[in-house]
Design a protein around this motif. Structure first.
Motif, PDB file in Angstrom:
ATOM      1  N   ILE A   5       0.865  -1.185   0.000  1.00 34.43           N
ATOM      2  CA  ILE A   5       0.000   0.000   0.000  1.00 34.43           C
ATOM      3  C   ILE A   5       0.897   1.229   0.000  1.00 34.43           C
ATOM      4  N   ASP A   6       0.505   2.213  -0.802  1.00 31.46           N
ATOM      5  CA  ASP A   6       1.324   3.397  -1.050  1.00 31.46           C
ATOM      6  C   ASP A   6       0.744   4.556  -0.250  1.00 31.46           C
ATOM      7  N   THR A   7       1.046   4.590   1.028  1.00 33.45           N
ATOM      8  CA  THR A   7       0.493   5.635   1.892  1.00 33.45           C
ATOM      9  C   THR A   7       1.268   5.678   3.198  1.00 33.45           C
ATOM     10  N   VAL A  25       4.557  -1.851   2.590  1.00 38.62           N
ATOM     11  CA  VAL A  25       4.143  -0.446   2.490  1.00 38.62           C
ATOM     12  C   VAL A  25       5.240   0.334   1.785  1.00 38.62           C
ATOM     13  N   THR A  26       4.825   1.279   0.933  1.00 36.84           N
ATOM     14  CA  THR A  26       5.785   2.252   0.394  1.00 36.84           C
ATOM     15  C   THR A  26       5.358   3.638   0.859  1.00 36.84           C
ATOM     16  N   THR A  27       6.356   4.447   1.156  1.00 38.15           N
ATOM     17  CA  THR A  27       6.092   5.839   1.521  1.00 38.15           C
ATOM     18  C   THR A  27       7.035   6.706   0.698  1.00 38.15           C
ATOM     19  N   ASN A  28       6.777   7.974   0.715  1.00 34.40           N
ATOM     20  CA  ASN A  28       7.732   8.946   0.154  1.00 34.40           C
ATOM     21  C   ASN A  28       7.533  10.247   0.913  1.00 34.40           C
ATOM     22  N   PRO A  29       8.417  11.217   0.761  1.00 35.41           N
ATOM     23  CA  PRO A  29       8.277  12.457   1.531  1.00 35.41           C
ATOM     24  C   PRO A  29       6.934  13.158   1.300  1.00 35.41           C
ATOM     25  N   VAL A  86      15.612   0.662   2.333  1.00 33.05           N
ATOM     26  CA  VAL A  86      16.114   2.017   2.058  1.00 33.05           C
ATOM     27  C   VAL A  86      15.747   2.405   0.625  1.00 33.05           C
ATOM     28  N   LYS A  87      14.975   3.479   0.521  1.00 30.85           N
ATOM     29  CA  LYS A  87      14.497   3.917  -0.794  1.00 30.85           C
ATOM     30  C   LYS A  87      15.425   5.028  -1.304  1.00 30.85           C
ATOM     31  N   LEU A  88      15.979   4.800  -2.496  1.00 28.40           N
ATOM     32  CA  LEU A  88      17.012   5.690  -3.047  1.00 28.40           C
ATOM     33  C   LEU A  88      16.580   6.217  -4.408  1.00 28.40           C
ATOM     34  N   PRO A 132       9.375   1.493 -11.119  1.00 30.24           N
ATOM     35  CA  PRO A 132       8.922   2.283 -12.261  1.00 30.24           C
ATOM     36  C   PRO A 132       7.584   2.947 -11.926  1.00 30.24           C
ATOM     37  N   PHE A 133       7.463   4.224 -12.286  1.00 27.30           N
ATOM     38  CA  PHE A 133       6.279   5.020 -11.932  1.00 27.30           C
ATOM     39  C   PHE A 133       5.262   5.001 -13.073  1.00 27.30           C
ATOM     40  N   LEU A 134       4.383   4.047 -12.997  1.00 25.20           N
ATOM     41  CA  LEU A 134       3.357   3.814 -14.017  1.00 25.20           C
ATOM     42  C   LEU A 134       2.434   5.010 -14.231  1.00 25.20           C
ATOM     43  N   GLY A 135       1.804   5.469 -13.176  1.00 26.55           N
ATOM     44  CA  GLY A 135       0.806   6.536 -13.289  1.00 26.55           C
ATOM     45  C   GLY A 135       1.395   7.840 -13.793  1.00 26.55           C
ATOM     46  N   ARG A 136       2.611   8.161 -13.315  1.00 23.18           N
ATOM     47  CA  ARG A 136       3.199   9.455 -13.729  1.00 23.18           C
ATOM     48  C   ARG A 136       3.575   9.436 -15.208  1.00 23.18           C
ATOM     49  N   LEU A 137       3.892   8.251 -15.759  1.00 20.11           N
ATOM     50  CA  LEU A 137       4.125   8.171 -17.204  1.00 20.11           C
ATOM     51  C   LEU A 137       2.800   8.329 -17.950  1.00 20.11           C
ATOM     52  N   SER A 166       5.890  -2.159  -9.275  1.00 25.38           N
ATOM     53  CA  SER A 166       5.168  -1.166 -10.079  1.00 25.38           C
ATOM     54  C   SER A 166       4.571  -0.121  -9.152  1.00 25.38           C
ATOM     55  N   ALA A 167       5.066   1.116  -9.294  1.00 24.95           N
ATOM     56  CA  ALA A 167       4.653   2.191  -8.395  1.00 24.95           C
ATOM     57  C   ALA A 167       3.803   3.198  -9.143  1.00 24.95           C
ATOM     58  N   SER A 168       3.278   4.150  -8.370  1.00 23.83           N
ATOM     59  CA  SER A 168       2.417   5.168  -8.959  1.00 23.83           C
ATOM     60  C   SER A 168       1.198   4.501  -9.627  1.00 23.83           C
ATOM     61  N   VAL A 169       0.795   3.382  -9.040  1.00 24.80           N
ATOM     62  CA  VAL A 169      -0.454   2.723  -9.463  1.00 24.80           C
ATOM     63  C   VAL A 169      -1.586   3.609  -8.958  1.00 24.80           C
ATOM     64  N   ARG A 170      -2.533   3.889  -9.804  1.00 22.41           N
ATOM     65  CA  ARG A 170      -3.567   4.854  -9.426  1.00 22.41           C
ATOM     66  C   ARG A 170      -4.951   4.223  -9.249  1.00 22.41           C
ATOM     67  N   HIS A 171      -5.171   3.079  -9.907  1.00 22.38           N
ATOM     68  CA  HIS A 171      -6.522   2.505  -9.886  1.00 22.38           C
ATOM     69  C   HIS A 171      -6.466   0.996 -10.089  1.00 22.38           C
ATOM     70  N   MET A 186       3.055  -4.639  -6.682  1.00 23.76           N
ATOM     71  CA  MET A 186       2.471  -3.358  -7.085  1.00 23.76           C
ATOM     72  C   MET A 186       2.242  -2.568  -5.813  1.00 23.76           C
ATOM     73  N   THR A 187       2.390  -1.239  -5.903  1.00 22.15           N
ATOM     74  CA  THR A 187       2.028  -0.395  -4.769  1.00 22.15           C
ATOM     75  C   THR A 187       1.045   0.652  -5.220  1.00 22.15           C
ATOM     76  N   GLY A 188      -0.067   0.733  -4.500  1.00 20.97           N
ATOM     77  CA  GLY A 188      -1.114   1.677  -4.870  1.00 20.97           C
ATOM     78  C   GLY A 188      -1.911   2.084  -3.656  1.00 20.97           C
TER      79      GLY A 188
HETATM   80  C1  E4P Z   1       5.964   4.805  -4.425  1.00 20.65           C
HETATM   81  O1  E4P Z   1       6.984   4.248  -4.153  1.00 20.65           O
HETATM   82  C2  E4P Z   1       5.911   6.077  -5.167  1.00 20.65           C
HETATM   83  O2  E4P Z   1       6.547   7.072  -4.460  1.00 20.65           O
HETATM   84  C3  E4P Z   1       4.478   6.400  -5.460  1.00 20.65           C
HETATM   85  O3  E4P Z   1       3.854   5.237  -5.960  1.00 20.65           O
HETATM   86  C4  E4P Z   1       4.266   7.592  -6.369  1.00 20.65           C
HETATM   87  O4  E4P Z   1       2.909   7.650  -6.691  1.00 20.65           O
HETATM   88  P1  E4P Z   1       2.226   8.949  -7.342  1.00 20.65           P
HETATM   89  O5  E4P Z   1       2.744   9.108  -8.720  1.00 20.65           O
HETATM   90  O6  E4P Z   1       0.756   8.638  -7.320  1.00 20.65           O
HETATM   91  O7  E4P Z   1       2.600  10.108  -6.450  1.00 20.65           O
END
Ligand code: E4P
Length: 217
Positions: A5-7, A25-29, A86-88, A132-137, A166-171, A186-188
Protein backbone atom coordinates in the motif's frame (compact mmCIF):
# COMPACT_ATOMS: atom_id res chain seq x y z
CA UNK A 1 2.09 -10.55 -7.06
CA UNK A 2 2.82 -8.85 -3.76
CA UNK A 3 0.47 -6.05 -2.70
CA UNK A 4 2.04 -2.99 -1.10
CA UNK A 5 0.00 0.00 0.00
CA UNK A 6 1.32 3.40 -1.05
CA UNK A 7 0.49 5.64 1.89
CA UNK A 8 1.67 6.90 5.26
CA UNK A 9 -1.89 6.86 6.62
CA UNK A 10 -1.94 4.43 9.55
CA UNK A 11 -5.70 3.80 9.39
CA UNK A 12 -5.51 2.81 5.73
CA UNK A 13 -2.49 0.60 6.38
CA UNK A 14 -4.43 -1.13 9.20
CA UNK A 15 -7.46 -1.54 6.93
CA UNK A 16 -5.38 -3.31 4.25
CA UNK A 17 -3.50 -5.34 6.85
CA UNK A 18 -6.79 -6.50 8.41
CA UNK A 19 -7.87 -7.92 5.02
CA UNK A 20 -4.90 -10.27 5.27
CA UNK A 21 -3.61 -9.44 1.80
CA UNK A 22 -0.97 -6.81 2.54
CA UNK A 23 2.69 -7.60 1.84
CA UNK A 24 4.27 -4.24 2.58
CA UNK A 25 4.14 -0.45 2.49
CA UNK A 26 5.79 2.25 0.39
CA UNK A 27 6.09 5.84 1.52
CA UNK A 28 7.73 8.95 0.15
CA UNK A 29 8.28 12.46 1.53
CA UNK A 30 5.10 13.71 -0.19
CA UNK A 31 2.97 10.96 1.40
CA UNK A 32 4.46 11.77 4.83
CA UNK A 33 3.72 15.48 4.38
CA UNK A 34 0.15 14.64 3.31
CA UNK A 35 -0.39 13.02 6.73
CA UNK A 36 1.14 16.03 8.48
CA UNK A 37 4.22 14.04 9.56
CA UNK A 38 7.09 16.54 9.53
CA UNK A 39 10.44 16.83 11.28
CA UNK A 40 13.14 14.16 11.46
CA UNK A 41 12.12 12.58 14.78
CA UNK A 42 8.42 12.40 13.92
CA UNK A 43 9.18 10.85 10.55
CA UNK A 44 11.48 8.23 12.09
CA UNK A 45 8.84 7.36 14.71
CA UNK A 46 6.19 7.10 12.00
CA UNK A 47 8.26 4.50 10.12
CA UNK A 48 8.42 2.39 13.27
CA UNK A 49 4.65 2.78 13.77
CA UNK A 50 4.10 1.51 10.21
CA UNK A 51 6.46 -1.43 10.73
CA UNK A 52 4.51 -2.36 13.85
CA UNK A 53 1.30 -2.67 11.83
CA UNK A 54 2.50 -4.70 8.85
CA UNK A 55 4.57 -7.88 8.56
CA UNK A 56 6.38 -7.06 5.31
CA UNK A 57 8.83 -4.56 3.85
CA UNK A 58 8.39 -0.83 4.50
CA UNK A 59 10.17 1.54 2.12
CA UNK A 60 11.63 4.66 3.76
CA UNK A 61 13.06 7.27 1.42
CA UNK A 62 16.32 9.17 1.92
CA UNK A 63 16.33 12.88 1.18
CA UNK A 64 20.08 13.28 0.61
CA UNK A 65 21.28 13.52 -2.98
CA UNK A 66 24.96 12.74 -2.38
CA UNK A 67 26.23 9.21 -1.77
CA UNK A 68 27.74 9.97 1.66
CA UNK A 69 24.49 11.52 2.87
CA UNK A 70 22.42 8.66 1.44
CA UNK A 71 24.60 6.07 3.18
CA UNK A 72 24.40 7.89 6.52
CA UNK A 73 20.64 8.34 6.27
CA UNK A 74 20.02 4.86 4.91
CA UNK A 75 22.02 3.21 7.69
CA UNK A 76 20.02 5.12 10.31
CA UNK A 77 16.77 4.10 8.60
CA UNK A 78 17.81 0.45 8.35
CA UNK A 79 18.64 0.43 12.07
CA UNK A 80 15.14 1.60 12.95
CA UNK A 81 13.50 -1.75 12.19
CA UNK A 82 14.34 -4.97 10.36
CA UNK A 83 11.44 -4.39 7.93
CA UNK A 84 12.83 -1.10 6.62
CA UNK A 85 13.91 -0.97 2.97
CA UNK A 86 16.11 2.02 2.06
CA UNK A 87 14.50 3.92 -0.79
CA UNK A 88 17.01 5.69 -3.05
CA UNK A 89 16.48 8.03 -6.00
CA UNK A 90 17.58 6.94 -9.49
CA UNK A 91 20.53 9.29 -9.83
CA UNK A 92 24.23 8.43 -10.09
CA UNK A 93 24.82 8.75 -6.34
CA UNK A 94 21.68 6.69 -5.73
CA UNK A 95 23.15 3.89 -7.84
CA UNK A 96 26.41 4.07 -5.86
CA UNK A 97 24.52 3.99 -2.57
CA UNK A 98 22.43 1.06 -3.84
CA UNK A 99 25.60 -0.90 -4.60
CA UNK A 100 26.91 -0.08 -1.11
CA UNK A 101 23.73 -1.24 0.63
CA UNK A 102 23.34 -4.38 -1.47
CA UNK A 103 26.94 -5.38 -0.62
CA UNK A 104 26.01 -4.99 3.07
CA UNK A 105 22.84 -7.06 2.72
CA UNK A 106 20.57 -4.05 3.37
CA UNK A 107 17.40 -4.02 1.25
CA UNK A 108 16.91 -1.19 -1.25
CA UNK A 109 14.18 0.25 -3.42
CA UNK A 110 15.39 2.40 -6.32
CA UNK A 111 12.67 4.95 -6.96
CA UNK A 112 11.75 7.53 -9.60
CA UNK A 113 12.44 5.09 -12.44
CA UNK A 114 11.02 6.12 -15.79
CA UNK A 115 13.05 4.14 -18.33
CA UNK A 116 14.27 0.61 -19.01
CA UNK A 117 17.86 1.84 -18.90
CA UNK A 118 17.40 3.17 -15.38
CA UNK A 119 15.87 -0.16 -14.34
CA UNK A 120 18.85 -2.00 -15.83
CA UNK A 121 21.24 0.14 -13.78
CA UNK A 122 19.24 -0.50 -10.59
CA UNK A 123 19.44 -4.26 -11.17
CA UNK A 124 23.18 -4.07 -11.89
CA UNK A 125 23.61 -2.25 -8.56
CA UNK A 126 21.81 -5.11 -6.79
CA UNK A 127 18.59 -3.30 -5.90
CA UNK A 128 16.05 -5.42 -4.03
CA UNK A 129 13.22 -3.51 -5.70
CA UNK A 130 13.01 -1.17 -8.67
CA UNK A 131 10.09 1.27 -8.78
CA UNK A 132 8.92 2.28 -12.26
CA UNK A 133 6.28 5.02 -11.93
CA UNK A 134 3.36 3.81 -14.02
CA UNK A 135 0.81 6.54 -13.29
CA UNK A 136 3.20 9.45 -13.73
CA UNK A 137 4.13 8.17 -17.20
CA UNK A 138 0.45 7.79 -18.08
CA UNK A 139 0.00 11.39 -16.85
CA UNK A 140 2.30 12.62 -19.63
CA UNK A 141 0.71 10.50 -22.38
CA UNK A 142 3.39 7.81 -22.24
CA UNK A 143 2.48 4.15 -21.84
CA UNK A 144 3.50 3.28 -18.28
CA UNK A 145 2.54 -0.38 -18.67
CA UNK A 146 4.87 -0.69 -21.65
CA UNK A 147 7.76 0.27 -19.39
CA UNK A 148 6.80 -2.48 -16.91
CA UNK A 149 6.76 -4.99 -19.82
CA UNK A 150 10.17 -3.84 -21.04
CA UNK A 151 11.71 -4.19 -17.59
CA UNK A 152 10.12 -7.66 -17.15
CA UNK A 153 11.60 -8.71 -20.50
CA UNK A 154 15.10 -7.43 -19.68
CA UNK A 155 15.18 -8.86 -16.16
CA UNK A 156 13.99 -12.26 -17.42
CA UNK A 157 16.65 -12.27 -20.16
CA UNK A 158 19.39 -12.19 -17.56
CA UNK A 159 17.75 -13.64 -14.46
CA UNK A 160 18.11 -10.43 -12.44
CA UNK A 161 16.69 -10.95 -8.96
CA UNK A 162 15.63 -7.32 -8.53
CA UNK A 163 11.88 -7.29 -8.01
CA UNK A 164 9.78 -5.04 -10.20
CA UNK A 165 7.70 -2.89 -7.86
CA UNK A 166 5.17 -1.17 -10.08
CA UNK A 167 4.65 2.19 -8.39
CA UNK A 168 2.42 5.17 -8.96
CA UNK A 169 -0.45 2.72 -9.46
CA UNK A 170 -3.57 4.85 -9.43
CA UNK A 171 -6.52 2.51 -9.89
CA UNK A 172 -7.72 -1.08 -9.96
CA UNK A 173 -7.15 -1.64 -13.68
CA UNK A 174 -3.47 -0.79 -13.19
CA UNK A 175 -3.33 -3.57 -10.57
CA UNK A 176 -4.82 -6.12 -13.00
CA UNK A 177 -2.52 -5.02 -15.83
CA UNK A 178 0.57 -5.26 -13.60
CA UNK A 179 -0.46 -8.79 -12.64
CA UNK A 180 -0.92 -9.75 -16.32
CA UNK A 181 2.55 -8.46 -17.20
CA UNK A 182 4.18 -10.28 -14.32
CA UNK A 183 5.17 -7.41 -12.06
CA UNK A 184 6.54 -8.86 -8.80
CA UNK A 185 4.91 -6.20 -6.64
CA UNK A 186 2.47 -3.36 -7.08
CA UNK A 187 2.03 -0.40 -4.77
CA UNK A 188 -1.11 1.68 -4.87
CA UNK A 189 -3.68 3.46 -2.73
CA UNK A 190 -6.22 1.51 -0.66
CA UNK A 191 -8.88 2.33 -3.26
CA UNK A 192 -6.93 0.48 -5.97
CA UNK A 193 -6.93 -2.65 -3.80
CA UNK A 194 -10.52 -2.40 -2.60
CA UNK A 195 -11.68 -1.83 -6.17
CA UNK A 196 -10.74 -5.45 -6.86
CA UNK A 197 -13.63 -6.52 -4.62
CA UNK A 198 -16.29 -4.88 -6.72
CA UNK A 199 -18.62 -6.72 -9.06
CA UNK A 200 -22.35 -6.03 -9.37
CA UNK A 201 -23.13 -9.72 -9.92
CA UNK A 202 -21.50 -10.51 -6.57
CA UNK A 203 -23.74 -7.95 -4.84
CA UNK A 204 -26.87 -9.13 -6.70
CA UNK A 205 -26.02 -12.79 -6.04
CA UNK A 206 -25.39 -12.24 -2.35
CA UNK A 207 -28.60 -10.26 -1.92
CA UNK A 208 -30.55 -13.13 -3.53
CA UNK A 209 -28.88 -15.81 -1.42
CA UNK A 210 -29.69 -13.87 1.76
CA UNK A 211 -33.29 -13.22 0.66
CA UNK A 212 -33.81 -16.91 -0.21
CA UNK A 213 -32.34 -17.97 3.13
CA UNK A 214 -34.81 -15.69 4.93
CA UNK A 215 -37.76 -17.29 3.02
CA UNK A 216 -36.97 -20.66 4.54
CA UNK A 217 -36.49 -19.34 8.11
C1 E4P B 1 5.96 4.81 -4.43
O1 E4P B 1 6.98 4.25 -4.15
C2 E4P B 1 5.91 6.08 -5.17
O2 E4P B 1 6.55 7.07 -4.46
C3 E4P B 1 4.48 6.40 -5.46
O3 E4P B 1 3.85 5.24 -5.96
C4 E4P B 1 4.27 7.59 -6.37
O4 E4P B 1 2.91 7.65 -6.69
P1 E4P B 1 2.23 8.95 -7.34
O5 E4P B 1 2.74 9.11 -8.72
O6 E4P B 1 0.76 8.64 -7.32
O7 E4P B 1 2.60 10.11 -6.45
Amino acid sequence: MKFFIDTANLDQIKEAQDMGILDGVTTNPSLMAKEGITGHDNIMKHYVDICNIVDGDVSAEVISTDVEGMIKEGEALAELHEQIVVKLPMIKDGVKACKYFSSKGIKTNVTLVFSAGQALLAAKAGATYVSPFLGRLDDISTDGLNLISEIRHIYDNYGFETQILSASVRHTMHVIDCAKIGSDVMTGPLSSIEGLLKHPLTDIGLAKFLADYKKGN
